[in-house]
Design a protein around this motif. Structure first.
Motif, PDB file in Angstrom:
ATOM      1  N   MET A  48       0.836  -1.210   0.000  1.00  0.00           N
ATOM      2  CA  MET A  48       0.000   0.000   0.000  1.00  0.00           C
ATOM      3  C   MET A  48       0.870   1.258   0.000  1.00  0.00           C
ATOM      4  N   ASN A  49       1.943   1.248   0.790  1.00  0.00           N
ATOM      5  CA  ASN A  49       2.848   2.411   0.802  1.00  0.00           C
ATOM      6  C   ASN A  49       3.489   2.625  -0.571  1.00  0.00           C
ATOM      7  N   MET A  50       3.760   1.510  -1.240  1.00  0.00           N
ATOM      8  CA  MET A  50       4.352   1.588  -2.583  1.00  0.00           C
ATOM      9  C   MET A  50       3.330   2.150  -3.572  1.00  0.00           C
ATOM     10  N   CYS A  53       2.780   5.803  -3.261  1.00  0.00           N
ATOM     11  CA  CYS A  53       3.972   6.649  -3.452  1.00  0.00           C
ATOM     12  C   CYS A  53       4.482   7.229  -2.132  1.00  0.00           C
ATOM     13  N   LEU A  54       4.277   6.472  -1.037  1.00  0.00           N
ATOM     14  CA  LEU A  54       4.834   6.869   0.256  1.00  0.00           C
ATOM     15  C   LEU A  54       6.224   6.284   0.438  1.00  0.00           C
ATOM     16  N   ASP A  55       6.544   5.285  -0.377  1.00  0.00           N
ATOM     17  CA  ASP A  55       7.803   4.575  -0.218  1.00  0.00           C
ATOM     18  C   ASP A  55       8.255   4.109  -1.604  1.00  0.00           C
ATOM     19  N   GLY A  86      -6.075   9.683  -3.044  1.00  0.00           N
ATOM     20  CA  GLY A  86      -6.753   9.965  -1.787  1.00  0.00           C
ATOM     21  C   GLY A  86      -6.462   8.845  -0.800  1.00  0.00           C
ATOM     22  N   PHE A  87      -6.219   9.198   0.471  1.00  0.00           N
ATOM     23  CA  PHE A  87      -5.901   8.203   1.503  1.00  0.00           C
ATOM     24  C   PHE A  87      -6.963   8.193   2.597  1.00  0.00           C
ATOM     25  N   VAL A  88      -7.371   6.988   2.986  1.00  0.00           N
ATOM     26  CA  VAL A  88      -8.298   6.813   4.102  1.00  0.00           C
ATOM     27  C   VAL A  88      -7.675   5.786   5.054  1.00  0.00           C
ATOM     28  N   PHE A  89      -7.755   6.066   6.362  1.00  0.00           N
ATOM     29  CA  PHE A  89      -7.079   5.228   7.352  1.00  0.00           C
ATOM     30  C   PHE A  89      -8.069   4.635   8.355  1.00  0.00           C
ATOM     31  N   GLN A  90      -7.605   3.597   9.028  1.00  0.00           N
ATOM     32  CA  GLN A  90      -8.406   2.953  10.071  1.00  0.00           C
ATOM     33  C   GLN A  90      -8.805   3.939  11.167  1.00  0.00           C
ATOM     34  N   SER A  91      -7.856   4.771  11.594  1.00  0.00           N
ATOM     35  CA  SER A  91      -8.118   5.676  12.724  1.00  0.00           C
ATOM     36  C   SER A  91      -8.459   7.098  12.259  1.00  0.00           C
ATOM     37  N   PHE A  92      -8.896   7.237  11.020  1.00  0.00           N
ATOM     38  CA  PHE A  92      -9.448   8.462  10.415  1.00  0.00           C
ATOM     39  C   PHE A  92      -8.405   9.560  10.169  1.00  0.00           C
ATOM     40  N   HIS A  93      -7.476   9.761  11.130  1.00  0.00           N
ATOM     41  CA  HIS A  93      -6.435  10.787  10.987  1.00  0.00           C
ATOM     42  C   HIS A  93      -7.003  12.183  10.715  1.00  0.00           C
ATOM     43  N   LEU A  94      -8.100  12.519  11.405  1.00  0.00           N
ATOM     44  CA  LEU A  94      -8.612  13.895  11.320  1.00  0.00           C
ATOM     45  C   LEU A  94      -7.900  14.742  12.365  1.00  0.00           C
ATOM     46  N   ALA A 165      -7.278   2.761   0.859  1.00  0.00           N
ATOM     47  CA  ALA A 165      -7.866   2.699   2.197  1.00  0.00           C
ATOM     48  C   ALA A 165      -7.214   1.570   2.986  1.00  0.00           C
ATOM     49  N   ASP A 166      -6.682   1.921   4.158  1.00  0.00           N
ATOM     50  CA  ASP A 166      -6.005   0.952   5.015  1.00  0.00           C
ATOM     51  C   ASP A 166      -6.952   0.579   6.160  1.00  0.00           C
ATOM     52  N   GLU A 167      -7.540  -0.596   6.101  1.00  0.00           N
ATOM     53  CA  GLU A 167      -8.503  -1.062   7.110  1.00  0.00           C
ATOM     54  C   GLU A 167      -9.564   0.011   7.404  1.00  0.00           C
TER      55      GLU A 167
HETATM   56  P1  ADP Z   1      -4.149   3.247  10.524  1.00  0.00           P
HETATM   57  O1  ADP Z   1      -3.589   2.279  11.502  1.00  0.00           O
HETATM   58  O2  ADP Z   1      -5.070   4.253  11.126  1.00  0.00           O
HETATM   59  O3  ADP Z   1      -4.695   2.614   9.288  1.00  0.00           O
HETATM   60  P2  ADP Z   1      -1.419   4.057  10.279  1.00  0.00           P
HETATM   61  O4  ADP Z   1      -1.084   5.100  11.271  1.00  0.00           O
HETATM   62  O5  ADP Z   1      -1.011   2.642  10.494  1.00  0.00           O
HETATM   63  O6  ADP Z   1      -2.980   4.141   9.965  1.00  0.00           O
HETATM   64  O7  ADP Z   1      -0.854   4.539   8.882  1.00  0.00           O
HETATM   65  C1  ADP Z   1      -0.882   3.682   7.777  1.00  0.00           C
HETATM   66  C2  ADP Z   1       0.215   4.123   6.795  1.00  0.00           C
HETATM   67  O8  ADP Z   1      -0.144   5.377   6.229  1.00  0.00           O
HETATM   68  C3  ADP Z   1       1.551   4.288   7.437  1.00  0.00           C
HETATM   69  O9  ADP Z   1       2.490   3.559   6.675  1.00  0.00           O
HETATM   70  C4  ADP Z   1       1.863   5.762   7.377  1.00  0.00           C
HETATM   71  O10 ADP Z   1       3.203   6.000   6.965  1.00  0.00           O
HETATM   72  C5  ADP Z   1       0.946   6.299   6.314  1.00  0.00           C
HETATM   73  N1  ADP Z   1       0.395   7.621   6.674  1.00  0.00           N
HETATM   74  C6  ADP Z   1       0.063   8.042   7.908  1.00  0.00           C
HETATM   75  N2  ADP Z   1      -0.412   9.295   7.885  1.00  0.00           N
HETATM   76  C7  ADP Z   1      -0.419   9.698   6.595  1.00  0.00           C
HETATM   77  C8  ADP Z   1      -0.818  10.883   5.898  1.00  0.00           C
HETATM   78  N3  ADP Z   1      -1.308  11.928   6.541  1.00  0.00           N
HETATM   79  N4  ADP Z   1      -0.684  10.936   4.563  1.00  0.00           N
HETATM   80  C9  ADP Z   1      -0.199   9.892   3.914  1.00  0.00           C
HETATM   81  N5  ADP Z   1       0.193   8.741   4.502  1.00  0.00           N
HETATM   82  C10 ADP Z   1       0.109   8.632   5.814  1.00  0.00           C
END
Ligand code: ADP
Ligand code: ADP
Length: 231
Positions: A48-50, A53-55, A86-94, A165-167
């Motif tokens: 997913m990071n690849m 384009c995060l890594d 666009g990125f969506v995360f498990q813990s929302f990151h708001l 979207a990560d989880e």
């Molecule tokens: P969650 O557990 O809420 O899904 P993580 O904190 O594990 O999210 O982050 C998942 C991945 O997304 C990590 O590899 C992190 O480097 C990357 N990441 C975290 N914050 C951001 C952001 N604001 N923009 C882009 N990538 C992010």
């Protein structure tokens, strides 16, 4: 949309090497909705990071929308992340001290959009998520499902081609999870390319295709014939 060939990612820790990704080749067409599954440590976050384009890979080729990105600079990768993904995360990151509207405006602030324009675009994105009554609420004043809808509005406000979207349902109860997957299916029907990690088989059934990872390799690439469309 995504074309990876022989992607490897190697982490070196002292004398040992960890092959987080081992010769992964993968094609995802524009408009596909794909789930990535696999046990812990199988390479899901790394791929997913690849893709996002995060890594950078240790070796191999990655073409995103026709352009080779495997050897771009960090600055060029950041521009692709901001404009095209666009990125969506498990813990929302708001951001907790900003309102829903301000959170959704942020990517447009970074993009240098004028205030009136970014206000309107953020408002439109929140309306599409059914949140017009919640725009001045802070994240803690919203339910988990509402927070994730704010995060989806933020992910989409720049008009990306690809949603990662990560989880996305990992912190949600089953009702909110169904709601979020319904939104993803609507986006998929409108042509959005979506790639999501999930460890929940029920959630993966909402997608079209499942990629199963193990030990840094794709062990199965399954067309999902039982796509679940909620009514
Ligand atoms: P969650 O557990 O809420 O899904 P993580 O904190 O594990 O999210 O982050 C998942 C991945 O997304 C990590 O590899 C992190 O480097 C990357 N990441 C975290 N914050 C951001 C952001 N604001 N923009 C882009 N990538 C992010
Ligand atoms: P998953 O998301 O499926 O749990 P990851 O992609 O996080 O798997 O990890 C794949 C492998 O790469 C694991 O063996 C993990 O320990 C290793 N790995 C991931 N990130 C790093 C890192 N920054 N340094 C060293 N090893 C790492």
């Amino acid at each position: 949309m995504i074309k990876m060939e022989n992607i490897c990612k190697v982490y070196r820790m002292g004398d040992t090497e960890v092959w987080a990704l081992d010769q992964v080749s993968l094609m995802i067409e524009e408009g596909e909705m794909v789930a990535i599954m696999g046990p812990s440590g199988s390479g899901k976050s790394t791929i997913m990071n690849m893709i996002g384009c995060l890594d950078q890979p240790s070796s191999g080729s990655y073409r995103l929308a026709g352009r080779e990105v495997a050897n771009l600079s960090e600055r060029e990768l950041a521009a692709i992340r901001n404009q095209e993904i666009g990125f969506v995360f498990q813990s929302f990151h708001l951001l907790p001290n900003l309102t829903a509207l301000q959170n959704v405006e942020l990517p447009l602030v970074y993009a240098g959009a004028p205030p009136a324009e970014r206000h309107q675009q953020a408002l439109d994105a929140l309306k599409k998520m059914g949140l017009e009554q919640r725009i001045h609420h802070k994240p803690r004043e919203l339910s988990g499902g509402q927070q994730q809808r704010v995060a989806i509005a933020r992910a989409l406000v720049n008009g990306p081609k690809l949603l990662l979207a990560d989880e996305p349902t990992g912190n949600l109860d089953s009702r909110a999870s169904v709601e979020i997957m319904g939104i993803f299916q609507d986006l998929h029907r409108k042509g959005m390319t979506i790639v999501m990690v999930t460890h929940e088989p029920d959630i993966a059934t909402y997608t079209q295709r499942i990629l199963r990872f193990r030990d840094g390799k794709i062990m199965a690439d399954e067309l999902n014939k039982q796509v679940f469309i909620p009514r």
